[in-house]
Design an enzyme around this catalytic site. Structure first.
Site, PDB file in Angstrom:
ATOM      1  N   ASP A  18      -4.519  14.610 -30.599  1.00  0.00           N
ATOM      2  CA  ASP A  18      -4.266  15.602 -29.076  1.00  0.00           C
ATOM      3  C   ASP A  18      -5.111  16.664 -29.469  1.00  0.00           C
ATOM      4  O   ASP A  18      -4.677  17.803 -30.025  1.00  0.00           O
ATOM      5  CB  ASP A  18      -2.682  15.867 -29.349  1.00  0.00           C
ATOM      6  CG  ASP A  18      -2.338  16.662 -28.022  1.00  0.00           C
ATOM      7  OD1 ASP A  18      -1.297  17.374 -27.912  1.00  0.00           O
ATOM      8  OD2 ASP A  18      -3.443  17.057 -27.313  1.00  0.00           O
ATOM      9  N   LYS A  48      -7.100  20.659 -20.325  1.00  0.00           N
ATOM     10  CA  LYS A  48      -7.861  22.153 -20.358  1.00  0.00           C
ATOM     11  C   LYS A  48      -9.245  22.053 -20.202  1.00  0.00           C
ATOM     12  O   LYS A  48      -9.944  22.297 -19.032  1.00  0.00           O
ATOM     13  CB  LYS A  48      -7.545  22.814 -21.670  1.00  0.00           C
ATOM     14  CG  LYS A  48      -5.829  22.881 -21.836  1.00  0.00           C
ATOM     15  CD  LYS A  48      -5.485  23.561 -23.121  1.00  0.00           C
ATOM     16  CE  LYS A  48      -3.934  23.393 -23.428  1.00  0.00           C
ATOM     17  NZ  LYS A  48      -3.101  24.474 -22.816  1.00  0.00           N
ATOM     18  N   TYR A  78       2.971  20.564 -29.964  1.00  0.00           N
ATOM     19  CA  TYR A  78       3.398  20.595 -28.698  1.00  0.00           C
ATOM     20  C   TYR A  78       2.416  19.467 -28.073  1.00  0.00           C
ATOM     21  O   TYR A  78       1.022  19.831 -28.150  1.00  0.00           O
ATOM     22  CB  TYR A  78       3.733  21.765 -28.082  1.00  0.00           C
ATOM     23  CG  TYR A  78       3.935  21.626 -26.501  1.00  0.00           C
ATOM     24  CD1 TYR A  78       2.920  21.751 -25.684  1.00  0.00           C
ATOM     25  CD2 TYR A  78       5.114  21.437 -26.309  1.00  0.00           C
ATOM     26  CE1 TYR A  78       3.458  21.918 -24.274  1.00  0.00           C
ATOM     27  CE2 TYR A  78       5.375  21.082 -24.807  1.00  0.00           C
ATOM     28  CZ  TYR A  78       4.346  21.344 -23.841  1.00  0.00           C
ATOM     29  OH  TYR A  78       4.915  21.342 -22.377  1.00  0.00           O
TER      30      TYR A  78
HETATM   31  P1  KE4 Z   1      -0.408  20.176 -19.742  1.00  0.00           P
HETATM   32  O1  KE4 Z   1       0.637  19.177 -19.609  1.00  0.00           O
HETATM   33  O2  KE4 Z   1       0.376  21.398 -20.004  1.00  0.00           O
HETATM   34  O3  KE4 Z   1      -1.818  20.178 -19.231  1.00  0.00           O
HETATM   35  O4  KE4 Z   1      -0.810  19.908 -21.515  1.00  0.00           O
HETATM   36  C1  KE4 Z   1       0.054  19.597 -22.652  1.00  0.00           C
HETATM   37  C2  KE4 Z   1      -0.567  20.103 -24.020  1.00  0.00           C
HETATM   38  C3  KE4 Z   1      -0.693  18.963 -24.635  1.00  0.00           C
HETATM   39  N1  KE4 Z   1      -1.296  19.268 -25.879  1.00  0.00           N
HETATM   40  C4  KE4 Z   1      -1.440  20.359 -26.466  1.00  0.00           C
HETATM   41  C5  KE4 Z   1      -2.049  20.456 -27.605  1.00  0.00           C
HETATM   42  C6  KE4 Z   1      -1.281  21.439 -25.520  1.00  0.00           C
HETATM   43  O5  KE4 Z   1      -1.610  22.650 -26.027  1.00  0.00           O
HETATM   44  C7  KE4 Z   1      -0.680  21.335 -24.279  1.00  0.00           C
HETATM   45  C8  KE4 Z   1      -0.270  22.517 -23.455  1.00  0.00           C
HETATM   46  N2  KE4 Z   1      -0.502  23.848 -23.867  1.00  0.00           N
HETATM   47  C9  KE4 Z   1       0.354  24.875 -23.661  1.00  0.00           C
HETATM   48  C10 KE4 Z   1      -0.017  26.024 -24.274  1.00  0.00           C
HETATM   49  N3  KE4 Z   1       0.632  26.082 -25.396  1.00  0.00           N
HETATM   50  C11 KE4 Z   1       0.011  25.137 -22.167  1.00  0.00           C
HETATM   51  C12 KE4 Z   1       0.828  26.041 -21.415  1.00  0.00           C
HETATM   52  C13 KE4 Z   1       1.924  26.017 -20.761  1.00  0.00           C
HETATM   53  O6  KE4 Z   1       2.813  25.240 -21.207  1.00  0.00           O
HETATM   54  O7  KE4 Z   1       2.203  26.648 -19.725  1.00  0.00           O
END
Ligand code: KE4
Length: 425
Positions: free
Chosen positions: A237, A265, A142
């Site tokens: 990523d 993060k 993801y």
């Molecule tokens: P954000 O757009 O949520 O800040 O980041 C996206 C993203 C990109 N790449 C990786 C490897 C990620 O894990 C994420 C976001 N992770 C999720 C948890 N699996 C965020 C939690 C959520 O979606 O509420």
């Protein structure tokens, strides 16, 4: 739980699913979510007065634990000087220096406001740099919710079993090739046939969005060789793994140098920050230096920069990752033993302080094998942990995290609760 339930009911009248990010709705664990009142250190407190040891940590950012005094203090000072100017500040230089020092593969970095923006922008730059359109991603990874990446995606998209989201035009999805993670043969085959059309490969070097799936060392090496050979931009990523599996991220942990890296993060210390960067020749494509456009009203704002700077300054101290590794190792060992004692077969995987337990006997090496996990047992385990004051990720297909605020006492309590919860499921 009555206050949380009342709030959730009201929230559902105003906000889709009652939440501002799907995984928070607890749908994968078949119950209403808890609403949080406040958090401190390794603990979160819900609106019904319950206390939990927290392993979600806002899905990774809070490696210092919640409301660290140094971060709070710095933010209080920063807020008096204004929250955002829409103009450059020295704070952006300070955070950029900390990041580039920790990631030698990055020669230039651009701040954005989320991991989604980071990966979306990095892909646009890779396409601009190579003049090619296709992107390779891996099943279960993801990378945020940009259209072209919501194809066989992980996290909530896997949890709810809709890896290919409606609303993504076929024309977008056509440019995204998805392959099984850890499958060097499939990778070699596609790159050999499609090499002229592939702009980049984007990968979570440790997949945190189907739980916690480790790369076979040869897989990352093959990936680096093939992309190098065919002028394909390799994007790591590291939004989740960055400053998490090691201070220098998975690229330091596994010794692989990508062409571009996405971060998020931890670098925001709990405020909205994403970043993407890489080799100078690639990043010189980014506006206003180059022709590839990307922008953001609040990108690099002084509050978010302050929280990120304070966080990185603390975790860059000697001995931080040794301390985290020690505690995480204790927890992994304890969970594995607790399951054994309770007669439950699980597989536990960990990279630094991100970890996950699967209810399966299969070796989990990719999306397919992660999906063999018994999610109904997982949701019983989740509820068993929650009622014993332990807050783990509310989905089998998410990673859990440890912070510097977690203590041995927390870990012992968690292992004890896990033994009881395993017995119940
Ligand atoms: P954000 O757009 O949520 O800040 O980041 C996206 C993203 C990109 N790449 C990786 C490897 C990620 O894990 C994420 C976001 N992770 C999720 C948890 N699996 C965020 C939690 C959520 O979606 O509420």
């Amino acid at each position: 739980m009555e206050k949380s339930d009342r709030l959730f009911k009201r929230a559902c009248e105003l906000i889709p699913g009652g939440v501002n990010s799907p995984v928070r709705a607890f749908r994968a664990v078949g119950r209403n979510p808890i609403f949080i009142d406040r958090a401190k250190g390794s603990k979160i407190y819900d609106v019904d007065g319950n206390t939990y040891i927290d392993y979600v940590l806002s899905w990774g950012p809070l490696i210092l634990g919640h409301s660290h005094p140094k971060v709070v203090g710095a933010l209080k000072k920063a807020i008096e000087r204004g929250t955002s100017y829409g103009a450059p500040t020295s704070l952006e230089i300070e955070l950029a220096e900390l990041i580039l020092e920790a990631y030698p593969s990055m020669e230039k970095v651009r701040m954005v406001n989320s991991g989604t923006e980071a990966t979306m922008s990095a892909i646009r730059v890779a396409r601009g740099f190579t003049g090619r359109d296709k992107v390779i991603k891996f099943e279960g990874c993801y990378h945020g919710h940009a259209d072209g990446l919501l194809v066989k995606a992980g996290s909530g998209a896997t949890t709810f079993g809709v890896p290919d989201s409606p609303g993504v035009p076929k024309s977008y999805a056509r440019n995204t090739i998805t392959l099984p993670f850890n499958d060097g043969t499939a990778l070699k085959k596609v790159i050999t046939t499609e090499r002229k059309n592939i702009a980049c490969v984007i990968i979570e070097p440790v997949v945190g969005n189907i739980g916690c799936v480790l790369p076979r060392p040869s897989f990352l090496e093959t990936l680096r060789e093939l992309t190098e050979k065919h002028g394909i931009v390799l994007i790591f990523d590291e939004v989740m793994t960055g400053f998490r599996v090691a201070y220098g991220g998975a690229q330091a942990y596994y010794g692989i140098k990508p062409d571009m890296t996405c971060l998020g993060k931890v670098i925001g210390g709990g405020l909205p920050v994403g970043a993407y960067g890489g080799k100078k020749e690639i990043m010189s494509m980014v506006s206003p230096e180059g022709p590839v456009y990307q922008a953001g009203t609040l990108s690099g704002n002084p509050l978010a920069m302050t929280a990120g700077i304070e966080t990185l300054k603390i975790i860059s101290r000697e001995g931080t990752y040794e301390k985290l590794e020690q505690l995480a190792g204790l927890l992994e060992k304890g969970l594995t033993e607790a399951a054994k004692r309770a007669g439950v077969k699980i597989k536990c995987y960990r990279a630094g302080t991100m970890f996950c337990t699967y209810f399966t006997e299969a070796d989990v090496v990719d999306y397919k094998t992660a999906k063999t996990s018994d999610t109904s047992r997982f949701s019983k385990f989740f509820s068993g942990m929650l009622k014993r004051g332990i807050n783990i990720a509310p989905s089998q297909f998410e990673a859990n995290f440890l912070s510097l605020a977690h203590t041995r006492r927390d870990v012992e309590k968690t292992i004890k609760a896990a033994y009881e919860a395993f017995k119940e499921c």
